[in-house]
Each structure stands twice: as structure tokens, then as C-alpha cells.
Design a protein around this motif. Structure first.
Motif, PDB file in Angstrom:
ATOM      1  N   SER A 173    -100.989 -20.111 -27.674  1.00  0.00           N
ATOM      2  CA  SER A 173    -101.990 -19.658 -28.657  1.00  0.00           C
ATOM      3  C   SER A 173    -103.328 -19.395 -27.981  1.00  0.00           C
ATOM      4  O   SER A 173    -104.048 -18.467 -28.353  1.00  0.00           O
ATOM      5  CB  SER A 173    -102.146 -20.689 -29.768  1.00  0.00           C
ATOM      6  OG  SER A 173    -100.903 -20.917 -30.388  1.00  0.00           O
ATOM      7  N   LYS A 185    -104.499 -21.187 -34.385  1.00  0.00           N
ATOM      8  CA  LYS A 185    -104.969 -22.565 -34.272  1.00  0.00           C
ATOM      9  C   LYS A 185    -104.583 -23.090 -32.891  1.00  0.00           C
ATOM     10  O   LYS A 185    -103.453 -22.923 -32.432  1.00  0.00           O
ATOM     11  CB  LYS A 185    -104.300 -23.395 -35.369  1.00  0.00           C
ATOM     12  CG  LYS A 185    -104.836 -24.799 -35.463  1.00  0.00           C
ATOM     13  CD  LYS A 185    -104.263 -25.499 -36.688  1.00  0.00           C
ATOM     14  CE  LYS A 185    -104.603 -26.972 -36.632  1.00  0.00           C
ATOM     15  NZ  LYS A 185    -103.868 -27.764 -37.593  1.00  0.00           N
ATOM     16  N   THR A 193     -98.855 -24.632 -33.527  1.00  0.00           N
ATOM     17  CA  THR A 193     -98.486 -23.374 -34.179  1.00  0.00           C
ATOM     18  C   THR A 193     -97.235 -23.593 -35.012  1.00  0.00           C
ATOM     19  O   THR A 193     -96.217 -24.037 -34.486  1.00  0.00           O
ATOM     20  CB  THR A 193     -98.238 -22.288 -33.118  1.00  0.00           C
ATOM     21  OG1 THR A 193     -99.410 -22.152 -32.330  1.00  0.00           O
ATOM     22  CG2 THR A 193     -97.903 -20.951 -33.761  1.00  0.00           C
ATOM     23  N   ASP A 212     -97.258 -14.661 -30.863  1.00  0.00           N
ATOM     24  CA  ASP A 212     -97.292 -16.074 -30.489  1.00  0.00           C
ATOM     25  C   ASP A 212     -96.357 -16.785 -31.454  1.00  0.00           C
ATOM     26  O   ASP A 212     -96.457 -16.603 -32.660  1.00  0.00           O
ATOM     27  CB  ASP A 212     -98.733 -16.578 -30.665  1.00  0.00           C
ATOM     28  CG  ASP A 212     -98.856 -18.084 -30.446  1.00  0.00           C
ATOM     29  OD1 ASP A 212     -98.021 -18.646 -29.715  1.00  0.00           O
ATOM     30  OD2 ASP A 212     -99.799 -18.678 -31.002  1.00  0.00           O
TER      31      ASP A 212
HETATM   32 MG   LIG Z   1     -99.634 -22.493 -30.472  1.00  0.00          MG
END
Ligand SMILES: [Mg+2]
Ligand SMILES: Nc1nc2c(ncn2[C@@H]2O[C@H](COP(=O)(O)OP(=O)(O)OP(=O)(O)O)[C@@H](O)[C@H]2O)c(=O)[nH]1
Length: 345
Positions: A173, A185, A193, A212
Motif C-alpha cells: 500500500s 490505508k 488492506t 493493491d
Molecule cells: Mg496494504
């Protein structure tokens, strides 16, 4: 924003309107003939692929979609109005399956694409249609044909060009946030995540979408952790960016675990081109980094990139490698360098 990538939906097309039995009634006209109009067609069930949507969340709140019935025919040869269609708006990358969740009905990939899933029933004939030389006052009309119904499964597989994979906490992320405007986040614990997130990367005149996804752990294909539930979202990627955390004690092992899970998933994910990178290079002393890069190279069979999303080291080279594979893949599919205007992940 919440995210939903599976939904079960019931759809029904509209019944046709009934035909009408009616006779012309006017002053001074004897024996006015039949003038019952036809019923209108029922509404269709239409699937439409739209931009600016990347979740099936709407279908958590409504699962029944019915098109309207056609209007009944009326006297004076008036036909009934057609019933209104019902349109299901779906994000690009949505696959539509039959109720058994196995047979693919359609795969919506291009915004603007429309598929008529179920046609509305035809309207019935009014009695004016049944007039003949032997029967000039027919007292029959047809009912409208009924609509059709079915239950479908919607499955969203995001359309990204590149996908980030790695163990939880590998820095996926953070990488996405560093190279795109996406704001996933980020936190210092595994499984930060919980849902896939997309970002657009712009590099040397090429735009591409990077996904992601939640981190994978050993046994993900058997349901461990968040499992491989979200791996479907990298199925359509041209290339994977595999991040291995340099602060992890055994990077070679981390690499093997993820490769094992990609293989076990079963959609030939392990055959996709892969860019391998040792992440968080800023957090590890130089000599340790060297050893870890060596161990990873041995496990992967080639030299990994050594990068850091925090210091920015080797970030552009990583993106260049991804972009090169993506360009080749697009050229193979005859796609332009940039996506068509208006496309948003
Ligand atoms: Mg993540
Ligand atoms: N020093 C340093 N820390 C980093 C770097 N990249 C990520 N981190 C830290 O590592 C932790 C995990 O980062 P995330 O980006 O949330 O990791 P992730 O792979 O998305 O994790 P999951 O979503 O749980 O799978 C956070 O505390 C980040 O600040 C980096 O390049 N250098």
C-alpha cells in the motif's frame, strides 16, 4: 469506500401487455369493425458497463430487478406502451454467471458496452388482428407473453494493468500511495488492506492502473488469512510486482510462500511476468541488505530490484519495468498508449 466483488441478483423481464377486444362504436356507423389494439412489449433486462464504478456495492442493497409490464392494448386501435427496461449498471471487469456460479454468460470490460440479458415478452394481438372475411367480429385477443426470470451471479475482477503481491506488511500500500494519487490505508500491522485498491500511475507518457490487494500468507489458497479471495483481481493484470520486505528475516522464504500461493490459486497467475523487488531498503543496514538481496536472487533465479517507497530509491526503475511489460501487452492487443478519455479506475 466499501467494496464488494460478488453479488447474487434476481432479474425478471416485463410481461407483454394484453391485446384488447373492442368494437368501433360511433353514431351512424352500423357494424363498426373490431378495433382492439395490441399490447405493448414488456421491458428488457439490460446489463450496462459504466465508468466511475469499481465495486458491486449497490447490489448489497438491492438484489431484485424487474422490468415493467407492457401496457394493454386499447380500443380505437391503440397499442399499449412498451414497458420500461431495467438497466443494471456494472463496473468494468464484471463477469456474469448463471445461478450455479459456473457458466459464464458475459464479461463486461468496455465502458458503454450493453448486453440484453432477458427480453421482455411480446404484447398480445388485439382483436383487430383476427378480422377475416369469414369472421368480421372476432371476440378474441391474445394475452401478452410472460417475461423471463433468472438468478445471476455477478463477479467483479478489477481491470488493472499491474498487480502488487506480497506478504502482509511488505509495503504494497505504501508503494501504491507513493506512485499514484490513491490513498490506501497504511499501518504497521498485517492485513491493513482489506479490499483491493486501484491507482493510476503516469510515467513517460504511459498511464497504467496498479492494483493493491490484501497480503497473502501461507495457506491462503486454503482460506488462511483473508485467503485468496482477492487474487482474482490480479487475474487480468499484464504483470505482477512482487514485493519482499527487506526487514523480514528470511526473504527467500517470503518469496517462495507467495509463489506457492500464486501457483495454488490456479488461474495461471504463476506464469505472469513478474517484477521482483526487495522493499523497505531504507530500513536495513547496507551489509544486511546485500545478503538479503543475494538470498532473494537465489530463490527467484534473478536479481531483484532493491527499492524503498519511503526514500524513493529505485522507484522509477521499478515502474519502468512494469510499464515496459504493459506496453508490450497492449501492443499485442492493439490498444492505444493511453486509455480512452473518461476512463477512471
Ligand atoms: Mg496494504
Ligand atoms: N522504512 C520503510 N517502511 C516502510 C516502507 N514501505 C512500507 N513501510 C512500512 O511498513 C508498514 C506496512 O506497510 P503497508 O504499505 O501497509 O504494507 P502492506 O503490504 O500494504 O500490508 P497489508 O495491507 O497488511 O498486506 C507500514 O508501517 C509502513 O510505514 C519503506 O519503504 N520503508
Amino acid at each position: 469506500m466499501q467494496f464488494l466483488d460478488r453479488a447474487k441478483v434476481y432479474v425478471r423481464s416485463g410481461d407483454g401487455g394484453n391485446g384488447c377486444i373492442s368494437f368501433r362504436r360511433e353514431k351512424f356507423i352500423e357494424f363498426g369493425g373490431p378495433d382492439g389494439g395490441d399490447g405493448g412489449k414488456g421491458g428488457d433486462v439490460i446489463l450496462e458497463c459504466v465508468t466511475n464504478l469499481n465495486t458491486l456495492l449497490d447490489y448489497r442493497y438491492q438484489q431484485h430487478f424487474k422490468a415493467r409490464k407492457g401496457g394493454n392494448g386499447m380500443g380505437q386501435n391503440r397499442s399499449g406502451a412498451g414497458g420500461a427496461d431495467v438497466v443494471l449498471k456494472l463496473p468494468p471487469g464484471t463477469q456474469v454467471f448463471t445461478e450455479d456460479d459456473e457458466t459464464l454468460i458475459t464479461d463486461l470490460t468496455k465502458p458503454g458496452e450493453r448486453v440484453v440479458l432477458l427480453r421482455g415478452g411480446n404484447g398480445g394481438f388485439g382483436n383487430a388482428r383476427f378480422k377475416s372475411s369469414t369472421n368480421q367480429a372476432p371476440r378474441r385477443a391474445n394475452p401478452g407473453q410472460p417475461g423471463e426470470e433468472m438468478t445471476i451471479w455477478l463477479r467483479l475482477k478489477l481491470i488493472a494493468d499491474a498487480g502488487l503481491v506480497g506478504l502482509p506488511n511488505a509495503g504494497k500500500s505504501t508503494f501504491l500511495a507513493a506512485v499514484s494519487a490513491a490513498k490506501p490505508k497504511i499501518a504497521d500491522y498485517p492485513f491493513t488492506t482489506l479490499h483491493p485498491k486501484l491507482g493510476v500511475v503516469r510515467l513517460d507518457g504511459t498511464d497504467f492502473v496498479l492494483a493493491d490487494i490484501p497480503g497473502l500468507i501461507e495457506g491462503a489458497h486454503e482460506g488462511a488469512g483473508i485467503g485468496d479471495r482477492f487474487l482474482g483481481h490480479v487475474e487480468r493484470c499484464a504483470v505482477l510486482l512482487h514485493l519482499v520486505d527487506a526487514t523480514f528475516p528470511d526473504p527467500a522464504d517470503a518469496y517462495r510462500i507467495i509463489r506457492g500461493e500464486l501457483e495454488a490459486y490456479g488461474a495461471a497467475l504463476e506464469e505472469k511476468p513478474e517484477v521482483i523487488a526487495l522493499s523497505k531498503s531504507d530500513a536495513v543496514p547496507a551489509d544486511e541488505l546485500k545478503l538479503k538481496a543475494k538470498a532473494l536472487a537465489k530463490a527467484a533465479g534473478r536479481q531483484p530490484l532493491v527499492l524503498s517507497a519511503v526514500s524513493g530509491k529505485n522507484m522509477t526503475p521499478a515502474l519502468r519495468e512494469l510499464a515496459a511489460v504493459i506496453r508490450t501487452a497492449r501492443a499485442k492487443r492493439n490498444e492505444p498508449e493511453r486509455r480512452e478519455a473518461g476512463w477512471r479506475p
